[in-house]
Design a protein around this motif. Structure first.
Motif, PDB file in Angstrom:
ATOM      1  N   THR A   1      -4.442  -2.284   9.425  1.00 14.68           N
ATOM      2  CA  THR A   1      -3.456  -1.546  10.221  1.00 14.68           C
ATOM      3  C   THR A   1      -2.323  -2.445  10.674  1.00 14.68           C
ATOM      4  O   THR A   1      -1.160  -2.036  10.675  1.00 14.68           O
ATOM      5  CB  THR A   1      -4.144  -0.911  11.439  1.00 14.68           C
ATOM      6  OG1 THR A   1      -5.236  -0.122  10.984  1.00 14.68           O
ATOM      7  CG2 THR A   1      -3.176  -0.040  12.214  1.00 14.68           C
TER       8      THR A   1
ATOM      9  N   GLN B   1       0.833  -1.188   0.000  1.00 18.06           N
ATOM     10  CA  GLN B   1       0.000   0.000   0.000  1.00 18.06           C
ATOM     11  C   GLN B   1       0.875   1.248   0.000  1.00 18.06           C
ATOM     12  O   GLN B   1       1.956   1.271   0.571  1.00 18.06           O
ATOM     13  CB  GLN B   1      -0.923   0.020   1.236  1.00 18.06           C
ATOM     14  CG  GLN B   1      -1.831  -1.182   1.365  1.00 18.06           C
ATOM     15  CD  GLN B   1      -1.179  -2.338   2.083  1.00 18.06           C
ATOM     16  OE1 GLN B   1      -0.140  -2.161   2.701  1.00 18.06           O
ATOM     17  NE2 GLN B   1      -1.766  -3.508   1.979  1.00 18.06           N
ATOM     18  N   THR B   2       0.362   2.301  -0.608  1.00 13.10           N
ATOM     19  CA  THR B   2       1.038   3.586  -0.544  1.00 13.10           C
ATOM     20  C   THR B   2       0.609   4.330   0.719  1.00 13.10           C
ATOM     21  O   THR B   2      -0.374   3.963   1.367  1.00 13.10           O
ATOM     22  CB  THR B   2       0.689   4.424  -1.779  1.00 13.10           C
ATOM     23  OG1 THR B   2      -0.722   4.712  -1.755  1.00 13.10           O
ATOM     24  CG2 THR B   2       1.035   3.677  -3.055  1.00 13.10           C
ATOM     25  N   THR B   3       1.360   5.349   1.037  1.00  6.45           N
ATOM     26  CA  THR B   3       1.015   6.144   2.227  1.00  6.45           C
ATOM     27  C   THR B   3      -0.356   6.777   2.069  1.00  6.45           C
ATOM     28  O   THR B   3      -1.149   6.817   3.023  1.00  6.45           O
ATOM     29  CB  THR B   3       2.080   7.234   2.438  1.00  6.45           C
ATOM     30  OG1 THR B   3       3.359   6.606   2.571  1.00  6.45           O
ATOM     31  CG2 THR B   3       1.774   8.054   3.679  1.00  6.45           C
ATOM     32  N   GLN B   4      -0.686   7.206   0.866  1.00 14.66           N
ATOM     33  CA  GLN B   4      -1.962   7.869   0.653  1.00 14.66           C
ATOM     34  C   GLN B   4      -3.129   6.908   0.872  1.00 14.66           C
ATOM     35  O   GLN B   4      -4.089   7.223   1.583  1.00 14.66           O
ATOM     36  CB  GLN B   4      -2.013   8.443  -0.763  1.00 14.66           C
ATOM     37  CG  GLN B   4      -3.336   9.148  -1.085  1.00 14.66           C
ATOM     38  CD  GLN B   4      -3.387   9.616  -2.528  1.00 14.66           C
ATOM     39  OE1 GLN B   4      -2.463   9.374  -3.291  1.00 14.66           O
ATOM     40  NE2 GLN B   4      -4.472  10.282  -2.897  1.00 14.66           N
TER      41      GLN B   4
ATOM     42  N   ARG C   1      -3.110   4.123   2.549  1.00 20.56           N
ATOM     43  CA  ARG C   1      -3.163   3.688   3.949  1.00 20.56           C
ATOM     44  C   ARG C   1      -3.884   4.731   4.800  1.00 20.56           C
ATOM     45  O   ARG C   1      -4.749   4.396   5.632  1.00 20.56           O
ATOM     46  CB  ARG C   1      -1.753   3.434   4.459  1.00 20.56           C
ATOM     47  CG  ARG C   1      -1.666   3.150   5.956  1.00 20.56           C
ATOM     48  CD  ARG C   1      -2.498   1.922   6.315  1.00 20.56           C
ATOM     49  NE  ARG C   1      -1.953   0.724   5.738  1.00 20.56           N
ATOM     50  CZ  ARG C   1      -1.036  -0.040   6.335  1.00 20.56           C
ATOM     51  NH1 ARG C   1      -0.605   0.287   7.536  1.00 20.56           N
ATOM     52  NH2 ARG C   1      -0.569  -1.111   5.740  1.00 20.56           N
ATOM     53  N   ILE C   2      -3.561   5.987   4.587  1.00 17.18           N
ATOM     54  CA  ILE C   2      -4.219   7.052   5.365  1.00 17.18           C
ATOM     55  C   ILE C   2      -5.713   7.080   5.039  1.00 17.18           C
ATOM     56  O   ILE C   2      -6.558   7.228   5.934  1.00 17.18           O
ATOM     57  CB  ILE C   2      -3.550   8.405   5.073  1.00 17.18           C
ATOM     58  CG1 ILE C   2      -2.115   8.407   5.608  1.00 17.18           C
ATOM     59  CG2 ILE C   2      -4.351   9.548   5.699  1.00 17.18           C
ATOM     60  CD1 ILE C   2      -1.325   9.653   5.253  1.00 17.18           C
TER      61      ILE C   2
END
Length: 904
Positions: free
Chosen positions: A854, A774-777, A779-780
Motif C-alpha cells: 500500500t 501495478q495496475t489498478t486491478q 492493486r485492488i
C-alpha cells in the motif's frame, strides 16, 4: 706465526674486496636491470615471473567469463610470450627471455612439474574406479586403442614430411600415439566440478575412465621415454623391469611405511606435520631422481609417490593445500611459458602444414570421441550421454603438453610439429565445455539414484520454455490469492543454508522457532497424533562451499560423501537439531561463486522445501563500538596516522565479505521459486551481560500489506503455535499528513551517537525490491487479500479453531501515522528495552518487497538516512524498505525478512 697471521689478513682482505666488488654497480650506476648474468640470475628470473603472471592472470580473467579452464589461459599466454606474438617485438626476447637464461627458467619449471605430477597422483581416487569397475575400463580402453591407432596411421605421412631421418620412426609413432590417446585428468576434474556433473551417472563414469586413461597414459609415456633413451631393445627391457620393480617397492614396501608414519605423527587426524611433510617431499624427489637416472622421466617417479599417499582422513587434500598455491601460481605458468617459447605458430605458413594441422585436430578428436561414445552407447547410455562422455574424454589440456615437451626435449619432435600438436591440444580443450553443454543440458542430467527420464524434442522444448517463463514480475489475482491460501498451511519442510561459522547462531534461532508444539497429555488421541506426524518439522541443512581454482577444492568436490560426515558446521547443526527434537538431514555442495544462488534454489526444489532459511551477518561489529558501520566514528579513530594507514585494510575486511554475501542473498531472492526467509543477525557475538531469555521469544511484525507481508503474517501465526513464542502485530498505514516534524530534537540528540549506516551493496546484478508498476486491478485485488488476511487473524476465533491457540498469543493493533517507518523503529526500540522484563528474545519479522504494497516509503527512507547518516539506497534492494529502516536506525533485535515465491 707472523707469516701465518699475514696470510690470514690477506685472505680476509681479498674476500672483503670480492664481496664489495660483487655488490658494485646497479641501476643507480647505469646498469641495465634486465641484463642477465650467470652470477646473479635472480633479477632476470623475477622479471620473467612478473611478465608471465600478469599475462596469464589477465587472460584467465577474460576466459573465465566463458567458463574455460585456467590451463587455456596459461597455454595461450605462453604462446603469446613466445615467437608467435611478443617475440616479434624487437628486443623483447633478448631482454626478457634470453637464451642463456632458459636453463634457469627450465630448472624451476621442472621442479614445479615434479610437484604438479605428485599432486596429480594424490588427486586420483581408487575408490572412484572401484565403484565403476564394470564400465570405466571398457570406455578407457576404447578411448586409448582407437586414438592410438589413428595417431600411428597419421605418423607415417607426418614423419616423411617434417621429421628428419635421424629420428627413428618407431619412436615418433609411439609419441604420436601417446599424444592422441592421453586424456587430461586434472582439467577433466575441474570441468566436471564447474558444470556440477560429479554427482551424475555421466560424471562418475567419466571420472573413473579418466583415472584409468591417465594412469595408462603415463605408463605409455614412460615406455616411450625408455625406448628413446635405450640404445637397444635389451636396454629398454631392463629399464622397464627396473621401473616396474621400483613401482612394486613403492606400493608394497614404502606405502605401508608411509601409512604407519602418518598414523604415528597424527597427520591423518590433524593434518600433515612438518616431519611427515619433510619425509614425503624427500621421497617424492628421491623417486623422481631414481626414475630419471634409470632412463625414465623424473615426473613419472613423482607421480608414483603421489599414488601411494594415504587417502584416509583427507590427508591428500590437506597435503595438497600445503603445496598447490606455489605450484599453480608460479611453477605451472613457468612451464607453460617454456612450451609457448618453443611454439611458433608462424612456422605454420603453407597449405600443406595447415592441412596436416587440421588432420591432426580432426583425427585426434574423432578417435577419442568416436571410441568413447560408441563404448558408452554399448554400455547402455543414451546417445546424448554417450556423446557427453566422448566430449569429456577428448579433453587434452596440460597432460598432452607435458608429453609434447618430453618429445621435444628428446629431439623426436621438431618445433613445427610441436607447434601443430600444441594448437591441437588447445583447440580440443577449449571445445570441451561447449560440447558438453550442447550434448548434455541441465534439463537432461540424471543424478545418482534417479531414473533416466525419456526426452524427445518436444518435451525438451516444453521444458526449456517452462524454465524460461517460470518467474514473472506481474501479479494477477487468481495466482496471488491461491498462493496466499497455500501459504496459510503450516510449513514443515525447510532448507537451511550454511556457508560460514558465524551464521550458525541465526539459523539455530530460526530452527528453534519452527519447532512443533510440545505433546500434551490430552494430545494422545490417534487423530491428534496423526495430525502431529503430518505437521512434523524436517530441516535439510545445506552446506555450501565455494569452488575455487585450487586443486584441493576439486578434490573435495569429488569426496563430498566423506566430507559431509566431517564438516564442522553440519555436525554442530545436526547436534543442535537432535537436542531440540528436530529431524535434520545434511547436504553438501561445492560450486563456483556465481552458481551459489542457483544451487540453493535448485536444491530446495529437489527436496520439496516450503521455505528457505538464508543467513546474513552484514558487518562484524567491534566490542568497543556500538555501530554497524564499516567506518568507525571519530572518537574511535586511531590517533597515530600510520596506525590508521595500516588498519585500513583490516577495518574494511568485513565489508567485501558482507558485500559478496549480499550479492548471494539477492541472487536467491531473484531466482527463488520457493518462499525465502532471510535472517539478519544483529547480535554482538563478543558481548557479555545480555539478558537471559529462558527460551522464550517475542515477535514484532509491522504489517503494511502485499504478498510478502501476508506471508510474514501467516508465518508469525505458525510460530505462535509454540507456547514459548508470543507476538505483537501492528497494521501500519500512512495518515493524510505526510509530516515528519513530530520527530523532535530530543529524539535526534538521543540517537546522535549512532554511526553511519550498515555496509551497503553497490551492485545492480540482481533486481531490487521494486517490481513492475501495478495496475489498478491488481492493486485492488492485493488490498482485498490484505483485508481478508487481517480480518481472519485479528478477529476472535472459536475455541475449537486450529488457530485459536496461536492467535491467543498474538496482540493485534492498527495504527495510522504520518511517519510509518519511524513508528516501526520506535516499536522496535521499545521491544528491545522490554526484552529483559519479558525474559523473551526479541525478533522482528517483516516482508521484503513493495510489490503490491500500500505504501511507498522512498521519501521517509531518504529522511531517515539524513537523520541517522549513511547511504541506504542500495541496502534496501537486498532487504526491503522496512528492514532497511530498522538497520539504518540500529535497532538491536534480529530481523527476519520474508519473500513469497513468485508465481507464474
Amino acid at each position: 706465526m707472523f707469516d701465518c697471521a699475514t696470510n690470514v689478513f690477506h685472505l680476509a682482505g681479498s674476500l672483503r674486496w670480492k664481496r664489495e666488488a660483487a655488490g658494485q654497480g646497479g641501476l643507480l650506476n647505469g646498469e641495465d636491470p634486465s641484463a642477465f648474468t650467470t652470477s646473479d640470475p635472480l633479477k632476470t628470473w623475477i622479471i620473467q615471473l612478473g611478465v608471465i603472471l600478469m599475462i596469464t592472470q589477465l587472460l584467465g580473467l577474460i576466459l573465465r567469463r566463458i567458463r574455460q579452464p585456467k590451463v587455456i589461459a596459461e597455454v595461450i599466454g605462453g604462446i603469446l610470450l613466445g615467437p608467435t606474438a611478443f617475440g616479434r617485438i624487437p628486443g623483447f626476447t633478448t631482454h626478457i627471455f634470453p637464451a642463456v637464461a632458459t636453463p634457469y627458467l627450465s630448472l624451476v619449471a621442472n621442479i614445479g612439474l615434479c610437484l604438479f605430477l605428485f599432486l596429480v597422483g594424490m588427486e586420483i581416487e581408487w575408490s572412484v574406479v572401484q565403484r565403476n569397475y564394470k564400465r570405466a575400463p571398457f570406455i578407457a580402453l576404447a578411448g586409448i586403442t582407437l586414438p592410438f591407432g589413428l595417431g600411428a596411421a597419421l605418423s607415417r605421412p607426418l614423419y616423411h614430411h617434417f621429421i628428419s631421418d635421424s629420428v627413428k620412426y618407431t619412436d615418433f609413432m609411439l609419441f604420436t600415439g601417446v599424444a592422441y590417446s592421453i586424456t587430461a585428468f586434472p582439467v577433466l576434474c575441474r570441468i566436471l566440478t564447474e558444470l556440477k556433473l560429479l554427482d551424475t551417472h555421466v560424471g562418475v563414469t567419466v571420472l573413473s575412465a579418466g583415472v584409468i586413461d591417465d594412469i595408462v597414459g603415463w605408463v605409455l609415456l614412460a615406455l616411450s621415454v625408455a625406448l628413446v633413451n635405450s640404445g637397444s631393445g635389451l636396454t629398454c627391457l631392463w629399464i622397464l623391469l627396473v621401473t616396474i620393480a621400483w613401482a612394486l617397492v613403492l606400493f608394497f614396501v614404502l606405502r605401508p611405511i608411509i601409512y604407519w608414519l602418518a598414523r604415528r605423527t597424527g597427520s591423518i587426524e590433524n593434518g600433515p606435520t612438518i616431519s611427515f611433510m619433510t619425509i614425503t617431499i624427500l621421497l617424492m624427489f628421491g623417486s623422481a631422481f631414481f626414475t630419471d637416472i634409470i632412463g625414465v622421466q623424473s615426473i613419472f617417479g613423482a607421480f608414483l609417490v603421489g599414488l601411494i599417499i594415504p587417502r584416509e582422513g583427507g590427508l591428500c587434500i590437506a597435503l595438497t593445500e600445503k603445496l598447490e598455491d606455489m605450484v599453480q601460481v608460479i611453477f605451472l605458468p613457468l612451464y607453460f611459458t617454456l612450451s609457448g617459447l618453443n611454439t611458433n605458430l608462424g612456422l605454420l605458413d603453407d597449405g600443406i602444414t595447415w592441412g596436416f594441422t587440421i588432420a591432426i585436430i580432426s583425427l585426434s578428436f574423432s578417435g577419442k570421441f568416436s571410441g568413447c561414445t560408441l563404448a558408452s552407447r554399448a554400455l547402455g547410455f543414451r546417445w546424448r550421454e554417450a556423446a557427453t562422455v566422448g566430449s569429456f574424454m577428448s579433453c587434452k589440456g596440460l597432460v598432452e603438453l607435458i608429453v609434447l615437451n618430453v618429445g621435444l626435449s628428446a629431439g623426436i619432435l621438431t618445433q613445427k610439429v610441436f607447434s601443430m600438436f600444441v594448437l591441437e591440444a588447445v583447440f580440443l580443450t577449449f571445445m570441451t565445455t561447449p560440447l558438453v553443454n550442447t550434448f548434455y543440458p541441465p534439463s537432461m542430467r540424471v543424478r545418482l539414484g534417479q531414473h533416466a527420464p525419456q526426452h524427445d524434442a518436444a518435451s525438451l522444448q516444453r521444458s526449456d520454455s517452462a524454465h524460461k517463463g517460470s518467474v514473472k514480475s506481474d501479479d494477477v489475482a487468481a495466482p496471488e490469492l491461491s498462493k496466499f491460501e497455500e501459504s496459510d498451511e503450516r510449513k514443515s519442510r525447510f532448507t537451511v543454508v550454511l556457508d560460514r561459522l558465524e551464521h550458525l547462531p541465526g539459523m539455530m534461532v530460526l530452527t528453534q522457532l519452527i519447532q512443533p508444539p510440545p505433546i500434551l497429555a490430552a494430545d494422545h488421541s490417534p487423530k491428534k497424533k496423526a495430525a502431529r506426524r503430518a505437521s512434523s518439522v524436517s530441516v535439510d541443512a545445506f552446506r555450501l562451499i565455494e569452488l575455487s581454482d585450487r586443486t584441493s577444492a576439486v578434490m573435495r568436490s569429488s569426496n563430498t560423501d566423506v566430507l559431509i560426515h566431517k564438516d564442522p558446521l553440519l555436525n554442530i547443526f545436526g547436534t543442535f537439531g537432535r537436542l531440540n527434537r528436530v529431524s535434520v538431514s545434511s547436504s553438501l555442495a561445492i560450486v563456483p561463486f556465481e552458481d551459489l544462488p542457483a544451487s540453493v534454489v535448485e536444491h530446495a526444489q529437489q527436496h520439496g522445501s516450503q521455505l528457505i532459511f538464508v543467513p546474513w551477518t552484514p558487518v562484524q561489529r567491534s566490542a568497543e563500538s556500538d555501530t554497524d558501520s564499516p567506518s568507525t566514528s571519530a572518537e574511535n579513530q586511531p590517533s597515530n596516522p600510520f596506525e590508521a594507514l595500516f588498519r585500513a585494510a583490516h577495518s574494511g575486511s568485513g565489508q567485501p565479505s558482507s558485500t559478496l554475501h549480499s550479492n548471494f542473498v539477492r541472487g536467491i531472492f531473484a531466482q527463488a521459486t520457493t518462499d525465502v526467509a532471510l535472517f539478519i543477525d544483529r547480535q554482538h557475538p563478543g558481548e557479555f551481560g545480555l539478558p537471559a531469555f529462558d527460551g522464550q521469544h517475542h515477535i514484532f511484525l509491522p504489517f503494511f500489506g502485499g504478498p510478502d507481508d501476508r506471508l510474514a503474517l501467516s508465518f508469525v501465526v505458525q510460530l505462535c503455535a509454540n507456547p514459548g513464542v508470543t507476538a505483537t502485530v501492528v497494521r501500519v498505514s500512512k495518515s493524510a499528513f505526510d509530516d515528519l516534524s513530530r520527530i523532535d530534537s530530543v529524539d535526534k540528540l538521543k540517537m546522535a551517537h549512532l554511526g553511519p549506516e550498515e555496509a551497503t551493496v553497490h551492485t545492480i546484478a540482481f533486481p531490487d525490491t521494486v517490481y513492475d508498476a501495478q495496475t489498478t486491478q491488481t492493486r485492488i485485488q492485493s488490498e482485498t487479500a490484505d483485508n481478508i488476511a487481517w480480518t481472519r487473524y485479528s478477529s476472535q476465533q472459536p475455541p475449537d479453531s486450529p488457530l485459536a491457540s496461536a492467535l491467543s498469543r498474538i496482540s493485534f493493533s492498527d495504527i495510522r501515522t504520518p511517519a510509518p517507518l519511524q513508528t516501526v523503529i520506535e516499536y522496535a526500540n521499545n521491544l528491545s528495552e522490554t526484552a529483559a522484563e519479558r525474559r523473551a528474545q526479541p525478533i522482528i519479522i517483516v516482508g521484503r518487497s513493495r510489490r503490491l504494497a500500500t505504501e511507498n516509503h522512498h521519501s521517509e527512507i531518504t529522511q531517515l538516512i539524513e537523520q541517522y547518516g549513511g547511504s541506504g539506497g542500495e541496502v534496501k534492494k537486498t532487504v526491503g524498505d522496512v528492514a532497511a529502516a530498522l538497520m539504518i536506525a540500529r535497532c538491536k533485535p534480529d530481523i527476519v525478512v520474508l519473500q513469497m515465491a513468485k508465481v507464474g
